[in-house]
Design a protein around this motif. Structure first.
Motif, PDB file in Angstrom:
ATOM      1  N   PHE A   2      -1.413  -2.097   2.632  1.00  0.00           N
ATOM      2  CA  PHE A   2      -1.452  -1.413   1.335  1.00  0.00           C
ATOM      3  C   PHE A   2      -2.581  -1.954   0.465  1.00  0.00           C
ATOM      4  O   PHE A   2      -3.261  -1.190  -0.236  1.00  0.00           O
ATOM      5  N   TYR A  26      -5.828  -0.462   1.514  1.00  0.00           N
ATOM      6  CA  TYR A  26      -5.906   0.940   1.120  1.00  0.00           C
ATOM      7  C   TYR A  26      -6.113   1.084  -0.391  1.00  0.00           C
ATOM      8  O   TYR A  26      -7.043   1.758  -0.846  1.00  0.00           O
ATOM      9  N   ALA A  27      -5.271   0.403  -1.181  1.00  0.00           N
ATOM     10  CA  ALA A  27      -5.320   0.586  -2.629  1.00  0.00           C
ATOM     11  C   ALA A  27      -6.562  -0.046  -3.241  1.00  0.00           C
ATOM     12  O   ALA A  27      -7.212   0.565  -4.102  1.00  0.00           O
ATOM     13  N   GLY A  33      -9.635   1.609  -5.349  1.00  0.00           N
ATOM     14  CA  GLY A  33      -9.904   1.189  -6.721  1.00  0.00           C
ATOM     15  C   GLY A  33     -11.320   0.689  -6.909  1.00  0.00           C
ATOM     16  O   GLY A  33     -11.991   1.030  -7.899  1.00  0.00           O
ATOM     17  N   ASN A  56      -5.705   8.496  -8.905  1.00  0.00           N
ATOM     18  CA  ASN A  56      -4.862   7.306  -8.765  1.00  0.00           C
ATOM     19  C   ASN A  56      -3.387   7.677  -8.623  1.00  0.00           C
ATOM     20  O   ASN A  56      -2.640   7.042  -7.877  1.00  0.00           O
ATOM     21  N   THR A 116      -3.099   9.030  -4.903  1.00  0.00           N
ATOM     22  CA  THR A 116      -3.387   8.114  -3.793  1.00  0.00           C
ATOM     23  C   THR A 116      -2.534   6.843  -3.829  1.00  0.00           C
ATOM     24  O   THR A 116      -2.163   6.309  -2.788  1.00  0.00           O
ATOM     25  N   HIS A 117      -2.246   6.336  -5.024  1.00  0.00           N
ATOM     26  CA  HIS A 117      -1.489   5.083  -5.125  1.00  0.00           C
ATOM     27  C   HIS A 117       0.005   5.321  -5.268  1.00  0.00           C
ATOM     28  O   HIS A 117       0.762   4.357  -5.388  1.00  0.00           O
ATOM     29  N   GLY A 173       1.138   5.275  -0.919  1.00  0.00           N
ATOM     30  CA  GLY A 173       1.210   3.820  -0.946  1.00  0.00           C
ATOM     31  C   GLY A 173       2.596   3.312  -0.615  1.00  0.00           C
ATOM     32  O   GLY A 173       2.763   2.328   0.117  1.00  0.00           O
ATOM     33  N   GLN A 214      -9.909   8.862   0.079  1.00  0.00           N
ATOM     34  CA  GLN A 214      -8.933   7.784  -0.042  1.00  0.00           C
ATOM     35  C   GLN A 214      -7.670   8.089   0.756  1.00  0.00           C
ATOM     36  O   GLN A 214      -7.072   7.190   1.373  1.00  0.00           O
ATOM     37  N   ALA A 270      -5.733   6.030   4.097  1.00  0.00           N
ATOM     38  CA  ALA A 270      -4.311   5.754   4.328  1.00  0.00           C
ATOM     39  C   ALA A 270      -3.939   6.012   5.783  1.00  0.00           C
ATOM     40  O   ALA A 270      -3.153   5.273   6.386  1.00  0.00           O
TER      41      ALA A 270
END
Length: 416
Positions: A226, A229-230, A234, A262, A265-266, A270, A340, A344
């Motif tokens: 994670f 990915y995050a 960012g 955000n 995607t987050h 996530g 993004q 993932a």
């Protein structure tokens, strides 16, 4: 252990049990000592018994001379899965030690059945005196150990930088369970042992510990997955906003557009990454050092590389769109969000064949892709996000470009 029993006749029966080498006379009971060694070699726990009858009540701490009665061999067979469990520990880089107060012959037999004692390996004996540093460094099996010697073994291993998990079930195991980094008590053991331990195996199965190691590594892998990915996304957003003006883009993305990316995607993707199954080699890796940073082992480098790749693709798409007369900001908004989501999928686990896949991640990414595309197609969302409509051809081209970072990362990925 010595007990005293009053008989109906008024006399007292004294019964003593203990290790054969402590109760038997090497000269008078040589045959029994040989028999004890044979029983121990068969993996039995051996006790010698001695008795006597006296007319006056004796002091159990100083019993009168006793007469040898015989030997008792107690079978405590290994579980059918014990050898496989020991092998699983070896594959995962965990050194399994057998520490017992039993006869050296018993410890040798059990160690060989477990596969942790090979030909020529020496069994360290606690009754031979203090255990040396060499004993503790090389021995895999310890016999005739006292509770205080277990503490010495644990302390020596910890001084070498090893993380020690100790299992036990008796009252005399409690100090070692408390001293170890992780005390593991058996559910059927004493209350003292369970209170001294951090973990209790309610099924009394050491294989549960091996499963727990695999689950712990899966969770740790997913945390790092994670983060990769995050943080890649960012940092990529930050690079895009900083580099955009250098390429003639006064404001690469609007605040609402960044917030929307955000949010998608987050959010659900996530969370779904946390449910990824274990990697195929999760129990065939060496343990990680407790001092290693969660961003160590190359993860920080991979985050920066992924962020750079996302930023380059997004900026390149914006530059090409601007020169082609297309709404470059909407193109960048679409490419950055979709790329993004591709990451993932790129960082998901390489599970063993037959392992159930994490379909929640696929569903989450699919929904977020639709919502991201809706940001340039649906009029209310365009008004909210400040985007402009794109043609189907442009959207398909953006999808193809956005797939590049994920594909590159998947092909060049390393395990974390």
């Amino acid at each position: 252990m010595t007990t005293v029993h009053r008989l109906p006749s008024g006399a007292y029966l004294v019964v003593c049990k203990g290790a054969p080498e402590n109760l038997l006379d090497p000269t008078a009971d040589a045959a029994l000592l040989d028999a004890a060694a044979e029983l121990a070699a068969d993996g039995l726990r051996v006790l010698a018994l001695a008795t006597t009858t006296v007319t006056e009540q004796p002091d159990p701490t100083e019993p009168p001379p006793l007469r040898t009665t015989g030997l008792v061999g107690i079978g405590d067979p290994l579980r059918a899965t014990a050898r496989d469990t020991a092998a699983a520990f070896e594959r995962s880089g965990v050194r399994l030690l057998l520490i017992t107060g039993d006869h050296p012959g018993t410890a040798t037999a059990i160690g060989r059945r477990l596969g942790i004692l090979g030909p020529g390996d020496v069994v360290a004996r606690g009754d031979d005196g203090p255990l040396t540093a060499t004993d503790i460094e090389h021995a895999r099996v310890y016999a005739r150990t006292q509770p205080e010697q277990k503490l010495d073994i644990i302390a020596a291993l910890q001084q070498r930088g090893e993380v020690v998990a100790m299992t036990g079930d008796g009252v005399n195991d409690a100090p070692a369970l408390r001293r170890a980094d992780i005390g593991v008590a058996m559910g059927s053991g004493t209350e003292v042992a369970r209170q001294a331990a951090e973990l209790v195996l309610v099924d009394d199965n050491l294989g549960t510990v091996a499963d727990a190691i695999g689950e712990g590594r899966r969770i740790y892998d997913n945390i790092r997955r994670f983060l990769r990915y995050a943080l890649s996304g960012g940092v990529a957003e930050l690079l895009v906003m900083l580099a955009g003006p250098l390429l003639g883009m006064p404001l690469a993305l609007l605040p609402a557009q960044l917030l929307w990316i955000n949010l998608l995607t987050h959010g659900v993707p996530g969370v779904a990454l946390g449910a990824e199954p274990a990697e195929a080699d999760v129990l065939r890796r060496a343990p990680r050092s407790p001092q290693e940073s969660v961003l160590g082992a190359g993860l920080l480098r991979d985050i920066l590389a992924g962020a750079g790749l996302l930023a380059v693709v997004t900026l390149a798409a914006g530059v090409v769109a601007g020169r082609s007369g297309l709404p470059w900001q909407s193109v960048m908004f679409l490419v950055l969000g979709l790329s993004q989501l591709g990451v993932a999928l790129a960082v998901r686990a390489k599970a063993a064949p037959g392992t159930p896949r994490n379909h929640a991640l696929l569903a989450a990414v699919a929904v977020c892709v639709l919502l991201q595309v809706a940001g340039v197609l649906v009029a209310p969302l365009r008004a909210l996000l400040g985007t402009e409509p794109l043609t189907v051809t442009t959207i398909l081209a953006c999808c193809a470009v956005a797939a590049l970072p994920g594909a590159i990362l998947r092909l060049t990925r390393r395990r974390h």
